[in-house]
Design an enzyme around this catalytic site. Structure first.
Site, PDB file in Angstrom:
ATOM      1  CB  CYS A  11      -0.764  -0.017   1.297  1.00 36.67           C
ATOM      2  SG  CYS A  11      -0.154  -0.013   2.692  1.00 36.67           S
ATOM      3  CB  CYS A  14       3.992  -0.793   2.374  1.00 33.22           C
ATOM      4  SG  CYS A  14       2.628  -1.588   3.230  1.00 33.22           S
TER       5      CYS A  14
END
Length: 77
Positions: A11, A14
């Site tokens: 994501c 991240c």
């Protein structure tokens, strides 16, 4: 060489952890490699239940948040 293990599904948060880790290492002149871990079973081996997470050389340093560049620099020194 340090190994940054960034754990999460890939994501935006991240990716931000990976960018911040790279920036912190670059500012300190540390050689590094970033390994992205998206497999839940692999994350469980680290004891990580929330993402994003950051481990440095196998030692979990942050879970469930995006550490800043400054925070990561503190983890490295």
């Amino acid at each position: 060489m340090m190994i940054f293990q960034v754990m999460g599904p890939g994501c935006a948060k991240c990716n931000q952890v990976a960018e911040n880790a790279a920036a912190a290492a670059a500012e300190l002149g540390v050689e590094y490699e970033i390994v992205k871990i998206s497999d839940f079973n692999e994350m469980m081996k680290f004891g990580v239940m929330m993402t994003p997470a950051l481990a440095i050389d196998g030692d979990v340093k942050a879970v469930g948040k995006v550490p800043t560049v400054e925070e990561i620099k503190g983890m490295l020194s």
